[in-house]
Design a protein around this motif. Structure first.
Motif, mmCIF file in Angstrom:
data_model
loop_
_atom_site.group_PDB
_atom_site.id
_atom_site.type_symbol
_atom_site.label_atom_id
_atom_site.label_comp_id
_atom_site.label_asym_id
_atom_site.label_seq_id
_atom_site.Cartn_x
_atom_site.Cartn_y
_atom_site.Cartn_z
ATOM 1 N N ASP A 11 1.007 -1.539 -0.388
ATOM 2 C CA ASP A 11 -0.596 0.192 0.156
ATOM 3 C C ASP A 11 1.068 1.188 -0.023
ATOM 4 O O ASP A 11 0.669 2.116 -0.215
ATOM 5 N N ASP A 37 -3.122 -2.728 -2.813
ATOM 6 C CA ASP A 37 -3.531 -3.630 -2.157
ATOM 7 C C ASP A 37 -4.011 -4.791 -2.769
ATOM 8 O O ASP A 37 -4.351 -4.750 -3.979
ATOM 9 N N ASP A 56 2.991 -7.401 0.942
ATOM 10 C CA ASP A 56 3.164 -7.401 2.275
ATOM 11 C C ASP A 56 2.164 -7.646 3.048
ATOM 12 O O ASP A 56 0.934 -8.279 2.997
ATOM 13 N N ILE A 57 2.056 -7.690 4.975
ATOM 14 C CA ILE A 57 1.212 -8.360 5.791
ATOM 15 C C ILE A 57 0.732 -7.114 5.835
ATOM 16 O O ILE A 57 -1.244 -7.395 5.330
ATOM 17 N N GLU A 58 0.396 -5.589 6.247
ATOM 18 C CA GLU A 58 -0.605 -4.648 6.503
ATOM 19 C C GLU A 58 -0.847 -3.454 5.464
ATOM 20 O O GLU A 58 -0.030 -3.067 5.156
ATOM 21 N N MET A 59 -2.368 -3.954 5.259
ATOM 22 C CA MET A 59 -2.859 -2.981 4.133
ATOM 23 C C MET A 59 -4.097 -2.867 4.027
ATOM 24 O O MET A 59 -4.706 -3.776 5.650
ATOM 25 N N ASP A 63 -6.043 -7.600 4.609
ATOM 26 C CA ASP A 63 -4.886 -8.087 4.579
ATOM 27 C C ASP A 63 -3.958 -9.268 3.641
ATOM 28 O O ASP A 63 -4.902 -9.710 3.099
ATOM 29 N N THR A 66 -4.511 -13.009 4.340
ATOM 30 C CA THR A 66 -5.741 -13.129 4.429
ATOM 31 C C THR A 66 -5.760 -13.724 2.689
ATOM 32 O O THR A 66 -6.292 -14.321 1.892
ATOM 33 N N SER A 92 2.921 -12.519 11.971
ATOM 34 C CA SER A 92 1.903 -12.746 11.271
ATOM 35 C C SER A 92 3.373 -13.081 9.892
ATOM 36 O O SER A 92 2.403 -13.821 9.482
#
Length: 357
Positions: A11, A37, A56-59, A63, A66, A92
């Motif tokens: 992101d 994303d 990336d993990i945190e978006m 996420d 998922t 994570s």
């Protein structure tokens, strides 16, 4: 030779831009698309499927975990997790490995020319390793090797040690691994009893992740597992993991074995390098060492394993069938540096046999 096609899902516009700069001009890797994303990524995947997905993990909106789970259920492909250096949230990333991701890289950033060049080397190598996991294996001859690659000479000289030290018959185990190595090492260590010999491990994993990885293994194993600290004595029943971004060497004073941590340039395109660990083990441990080379792309560790073999150490390589990538073991085998080629499930038992005094 066609380039390895890569999609980046992150992101951050800055990170997407840095990746474009880092990978620009690569003869081996092509960044074919980026997405901010998973929803944008899905639309782009309909038009062009990459060889490797960097995620990336945190978006926002969805996420990375998922999205990764959906990819592995619907259209499995090699996935690299792109992380920050922060220790918080590393669980994570290990969850991502359990879901099927094959590598972890740290997010590149703009910096000195040397930093950018090292980032490019490490990221391109991770992408090549991930691509080799498709279909379990890809012939390594399809991927051109870089011409410039430093050896352990830059960290450790070739001088022979005058071993006028107190003699010892204490056995030690040194293990090197890369792609697929997190699970391979876990499979070995969880089979070992509390009184196992001391173990040193080099795994090609980013800074901070090695500590979290060691802590997770420590919860699962009968032996103690932790990230190594400088000058730490090597004890029975303990496995020490080299910290990400630092070379780890075996040293000896009298009958005491200990580790030394060093910075320095990439060796065999890695820091930490398996070659550095193996050469130091050859110099200071010789025939008291059992060396193990596991799954991984490239040839890091092959030269060092040859030196171990020449010094009378027992050398073991993981077999092709059980490897995620049969690169590092194969290179050691081709050097005639390996005594035994074993499936992953048999290595722990063999270690106990070889180290029984």
């Amino acid at each position: 030779m066609s380039k390895i096609k890569v999609m980046l899902v992150d992101d951050s516009a800055l990170i997407r831009n840095v990746f474009e700069q880092v990978l620009a001009g690569s003869a081996e890797v092509e960044l074919i698309s980026t997405a901010q994303d998973p929803y944008f990524a899905v639309e782009k995947l309909k038009r062009a499927v990459p060889d490797v997905l960097i995620l990336d993990i945190e978006m926002p909106r969805m996420d990375g975990l998922t999205f990764l789970k959906k990819i592995m259920e619907q259209n499995p492909m090699p996935v690299i997790i792109c992380s920050t250096l922060a220790e918080q949230g590393t669980d994570s990333y290990f969850k991502a490995l359990e879901l099927g991701a094959v590598e972890i890289i740290t997010k590149p950033k703009l910096g000195s020319k040397l930093f950018i060049e090292e980032s490019k080397v490490q990221i391109v190598d991770k992408i090549k390793a991930a691509a080799a996991c498709r279909g379990h294996l890809r012939k390594r001859t399809e991927i051109k090797k870089p011409q410039t690659k430093l050896t352990a000479d830059v960290i450790i000289g070739r001088q022979r040690q005058a071993l006028s030290m107190t003699r010892t018959t204490e056995k030690l185990v040194v293990i090197g691994a890369s792609t697929g190595g997190t699970e391979a090492i876990r499979a070995i260590l969880t089979q070992l009893p509390q009184d196992s010999p001391g173990i040193l491990i080099v795994l090609h994993m980013p800074e901070h992740f090695t500590k979290s990885y060691a802590n997770r293994l420590n919860q699962e194993c009968n032996i103690t597992v932790r990230e190594a600290t400088n000058n730490e004595t090597i004890l029975r029943g303990t496995a020490l993991v080299a910290p990400g971004n630092q070379h780890m060497l075996l040293k000896r004073s009298g009958a005491r074995y200990f580790v030394e941590l060093r910075g320095g340039p990439l060796v065999s395109r890695h820091r930490p390098s398996v070659d550095v660990l193996f050469r130091s083990a050859a110099q200071y441990g010789g025939k008291n060492i059992v060396g193990v080379i596991l799954t991984g792309m490239g040839d890091d560790g092959a030269r060092g394993m040859s030196e171990l073999h020449d010094e009378g150490a027992v050398t073991i390589a993981q077999d092709e069938q059980s490897c995620a990538v049969f690169g590092m073991p194969n290179e050691a085998i081709k050097r005639n540096a390996v005594d035994k080629v074993l499936p992953l499930g048999s290595i722990a038992e063999q270690l106990l046999l070889e180290t029984h005094n």
